[in-house]
Each structure stands twice: as structure tokens, then as C-alpha cells.
Design an enzyme around this catalytic site. Sequence first.
Site, PDB file in Angstrom:
ATOM      1  N   THR A  82       1.033  -1.041   0.095  1.00 38.48           N
ATOM      2  CA  THR A  82       0.193  -0.021   0.440  1.00 38.48           C
ATOM      3  C   THR A  82       1.076   1.436  -0.308  1.00 38.48           C
ATOM      4  O   THR A  82       1.881   0.846   0.528  1.00 38.48           O
ATOM      5  CB  THR A  82      -0.620   0.058   1.953  1.00 38.48           C
ATOM      6  OG1 THR A  82      -1.650  -1.088   1.243  1.00 38.48           O
ATOM      7  CG2 THR A  82      -2.035   0.762   1.564  1.00 38.48           C
ATOM      8  N   LEU A 122      -2.346  -1.627  -4.563  1.00 41.10           N
ATOM      9  CA  LEU A 122      -3.160  -3.096  -5.326  1.00 41.10           C
ATOM     10  C   LEU A 122      -3.175  -4.112  -4.032  1.00 41.10           C
ATOM     11  O   LEU A 122      -2.399  -5.351  -4.845  1.00 41.10           O
ATOM     12  CB  LEU A 122      -1.279  -3.199  -5.615  1.00 41.10           C
ATOM     13  CG  LEU A 122      -1.261  -2.601  -7.015  1.00 41.10           C
ATOM     14  CD1 LEU A 122       0.181  -1.934  -7.338  1.00 41.10           C
ATOM     15  CD2 LEU A 122      -2.076  -2.113  -8.057  1.00 41.10           C
ATOM     16  N   ASN A 123      -2.359  -4.030  -2.915  1.00 43.16           N
ATOM     17  CA  ASN A 123      -2.348  -5.178  -1.819  1.00 43.16           C
ATOM     18  C   ASN A 123      -0.884  -5.640  -1.422  1.00 43.16           C
ATOM     19  O   ASN A 123      -0.461  -5.129  -0.909  1.00 43.16           O
ATOM     20  CB  ASN A 123      -3.893  -6.430  -1.902  1.00 43.16           C
ATOM     21  CG  ASN A 123      -3.827  -7.069  -0.502  1.00 43.16           C
ATOM     22  OD1 ASN A 123      -3.903  -6.446   0.055  1.00 43.16           O
ATOM     23  ND2 ASN A 123      -4.028  -8.544  -1.082  1.00 43.16           N
ATOM     24  N   ASP A 132      -7.803  -9.523   0.337  1.00 42.98           N
ATOM     25  CA  ASP A 132      -8.168  -9.519   1.610  1.00 42.98           C
ATOM     26  C   ASP A 132      -9.572 -10.301   2.333  1.00 42.98           C
ATOM     27  O   ASP A 132     -10.132  -9.991   2.500  1.00 42.98           O
ATOM     28  CB  ASP A 132      -8.437  -8.139   1.614  1.00 42.98           C
ATOM     29  CG  ASP A 132      -7.147  -7.412   1.890  1.00 42.98           C
ATOM     30  OD1 ASP A 132      -5.900  -8.048   2.170  1.00 42.98           O
ATOM     31  OD2 ASP A 132      -6.620  -5.946   1.735  1.00 42.98           O
TER      32      ASP A 132
END
Length: 584
Positions: A393, A412-413, A435
Site C-alpha cells: 500500500t 494494490l494489496n 483480502d
Amino acid sequence: MLLKNYTSHILAFSKCLILSFFIVLTACKTETPHERTIERGKIADSIMVVSAREEASRIGAEIMRKGGNAFDALIAVDMALNVAYPFAGSLGGGGFMVYRKANGEVGSIDYREKAPIAATHDMYLDAEGNPVDSLSRQGPLAVGVPGSIAGMFAIHEKLGSLPMAEILQPVIELAENGYQITDNQLARFQYYASVFDKVNEKETLYSIGFRESDSTKIKSGDLVKNPQLAETLKRIAANGKQEFYEGETAQKLVEFIQNHGGIITLDDLKSYEAVWRKPIISNYKNLRVIGMPPPSSGGVCLAEILKMIEPYDLKSFGHNSVKSIQVITEAERRAYADRSFFLGDPDFNDIPIDSLTSKDYAVKRMTNFSFDKATPSSEVKHGVISGYESMETTHFSLIDQYGNAVALTTTLNGAYGSKLYVDELGFFLNNEMDDFSVKPGEPNMFGLIGAEANKIEPQKRMLSSMTPTIVEKEGKLWMTVGTPGGSTIITSVLQTILNVAVFDYGMQEAVDAPRFHHQWLPDVVTFEPDAFGKELLDTLSNKGYEIRQENSVILGKVDGVLVLPDGSLEGGADRRGDDTAVGF
């Protein structure tokens, strides 16, 4: 004569006592926390931007210098991070923004990614019902419907002042002219180059020149240009939001994803909308904390932790002392247990936010806490709510010359998201589907456990730890802060706020200070390596805390701005990255 000598001795002794008293008094004074010398970061009169890259911070500051406001600047910074920080900044992702206008109005926007229409709750399970990690973390099925462009245009429509084309122009020029690779970036590209080739089944912009086998290698300081991204941004500047969700860019994006085996369609893109939400407002002593609501868990967990620790005198315990660490760790443990059970997309779940963030609930959650020993996570379940039935992040903070403040976290995780790089468009795609609770009760890449509230459902937003936060002190703007870091985001933001509010640190000192983290499960307290003394760690270990120190663990890269008593701004750019504060 004897009386005279006796009097002389008494006077001399009295002088010694008085002198000793002043020496002791002076020594005590120099040790008083309020008198400690604060080493400030970047100071500016009225404009400050702190982000992961100097190029992005400078573009945002220049937008404000030419008359744009904080909301124009945030769009420029966000898009510039797409160019100079592809590790986490990307059109292929999404995020959250919390704001406070100069008149005191506060708000937040959710442009988190969503599950595709064709997504199913068991799409990442094998025939035996076990999670297949690679499916939710790399490649086309890991990609959620991107929200970044929808978010930027929603912010611009409601709060912006300059034309979008004017805001995007310096970003387009950055993509065309190139940005300098730093040592940190070089190491990351070299590490992931072979992964990019494998996932994309071809070489990409960010693998060529970074592989060991390449005859010509990119070095630190070299320029990297991204003409494909520049062209994408030109089309968006000319055609607006619909370019990304319905136009040429949308068609190229969907074709790319489906050619690689993904399930995102044009209908997924067309139906995507950013959502304005009511911020989470909480209080800690004389502070008013404005946080992001679900599907971010950040605002709720931060409010819950602050309520649980408020009765304890952390300042008397000392910064990063055994007792301070215990109180904070135990509050974190309980908040993360609640996170796993109660929190998810509010459009799909009834979330008891008021109860979770109340003082009475906080008191109940800490009744079984003792300074004598750790509370095992196996003994900590989610709390009981009456009537309830259901890492990579980047963050930036900025304040403009008008008094508007922004805290924005985008992601984008994972590092470079799914590793899928849309070469024709010039950006990476997220792996945000991880997630979700891929299987309720199973951990995701950050070790976070999810429940039914965060299970996969079509067009649902996945739960996040992103914690963009704005803090008021005595009714006035005081701080904007946030960080990347996956599950460590909440705890890093918490400790940064406490460093300033309780321990009298400056903003730069606060973001640089050593940090620790606990997230309920796994039942481990993670400490930054070589930052905490052996005696302290041994004491905690003897009380039953499982201690972990790993060189690979970075507990956030916090960027914040603090309003000083004279009205000037201090930017704190975390020493752990290439983060840079730019102000005027």
C-alpha cells in the site's frame, strides 16, 4: 570568636545546600519531557505534501502553489505515484480518502476494489475445500475491479478546483520524461523480475534490465520512462472517468484480463462507483480522531484501541516501556479479534460500529487484562454485542494553503499486486481478492483471519486495514497521518499518534520511532529488529508474550503532517523508505 566561626560554617553550609538544590532542580528540569529538544522534519509555512516519492510530493506541492487546492493536489500525487511508485500506486487498484475542509467539514470516500460479478465464495478452494493460495494472490483471478479512477473523478467533481487535464499534465510529463530508480526500487525490481516474467508469460517494462541474465542492466539513478502509461493518462484527461470504465482503455483492460484467464467484464467496469461514506469519529483525551469507516477496518479498530487505552497513564509508564507496550498490545489483540468477526462491507453487513467504539464496550474488553501476564489470544474471542447478527500500500498526507487537509491511502494489496502488468496500458493490477475471507477462519497473506462478514460475494468490497486519519486538537486541525503495511497499518498509525499526543514527539520523530505490532492471531508481538533492548524483551517474554524480531518485517512507512502552534507545518517522511516531504 567561636560564635563567629559557627555562624560562618552555618552560612557556608546553607550556601552549599542552596547550590545543591538549584543543581538538582536544574537537572530535573532538563529531564522533564516537556523540555526535551524536538528534532523537527521539513517545516513549511502553508503547504505540505508527504508521500512515498519526491517526484509525487513535488508535483502535488506545485499544483497547490499555482492555486489548486488539496483535492486537486491529491489527484496529482495519486496519479504520480502510478508512475514513480508502481510497487503500490496504480490505476489497477483502489483506496480510501479522509478529508477535513478549512471550515471544519469532514468526510470520506471509498473507492475500494470490488469482487467481479462472476465471483463465488469458493472460487479459491480445491476439490477438498482447502484454499489454493496462489489463485487469490497472483495472476488474473486475484484481481478485483479497480476503483482508483472512479475515486479520483468523484473527488474532483465534488471538491476539486482546477481542470482535470491541468492536474494530470505534470504526471503525463513525468511518465514521458522518466523518473530515477532509487536503491530501494532497484532491489525490489531485481527481486520480482523473474516473477513478472512468469506470471505475464513474457518480459515486461519492469523485468527488462533487472534480470541477472540481461546484458544491459538498469542501475540506481537511471531513468525509467513509461510512454504507455502516459498515453493512458492522456486519454483519461481527454475523455474523463468513462475512458477507464467504458472506453478504449476499458476494452483493452478487459481483453487483457480475459486473455489471461480472468473473469472481469465490461459490465464489471461499467457498474463500478465510488461511495461517499460518513467517517468514524472518536475521541482520545483532548483529541478528535477522524477515521475511515468500513470496508476499512482502520477507523473502527483505531477508535476501539484508543478507547481501551485511554484510562491508562501511558506517559508515566514511559515511551516503549514494558507497561506501555503491554497496554497497547492487549488493546490491539482485542480490537483485531473483533475485526475478524464483525467487520466487512457495510453494504452487505450490519456492523455495530457505535457499540464497538463505545467507552462501555472498551472497559468490558479490558476487564481481564493484567500487567502480571499476557492474555493468550486463545482466550480472547470477539466481544459480545447486544442484538448483533452478523502489504502493499502507499499513503500520503497533505495540507493546502487554504487549511484543507487530506489523508489518502491507496493499494494494490501485495507488492505489485497480482504481478499482472498490462503492458499496453502501463500499469499493474491488484490482487485485492485475497483480502476477502477466501475460506472463513483461514488466514490471508498478512495472517489476518476473516469470518462470514468478509466472505466473497459478487460486487462486494473486501475488508481493508487502510487507516487514513485526520486528528483535531481543541477543535482545530492538528494532524493528518497514515501508512502502508498490510495488517500493521492500524498499529503503526496508532503509535504515531500516541508518540506526538502523549510523548511530545515531533512529526518526524514520531514516524521514525521504533514500532511493535500485535494482531490477535498469530499470537505474536512483532518488534522492529535491533530497536528494543534485550532486558525489555526478556521481561515481556517472561510475562508470556511471544516475541518476534525479523529483518524482513517493516512495520509501516508512516507519512504525516503536523500543524505546529505557530500555524506552520511539519512534514514527517518515514526513514524506512524513499518517502519525502515537500512544502512551501
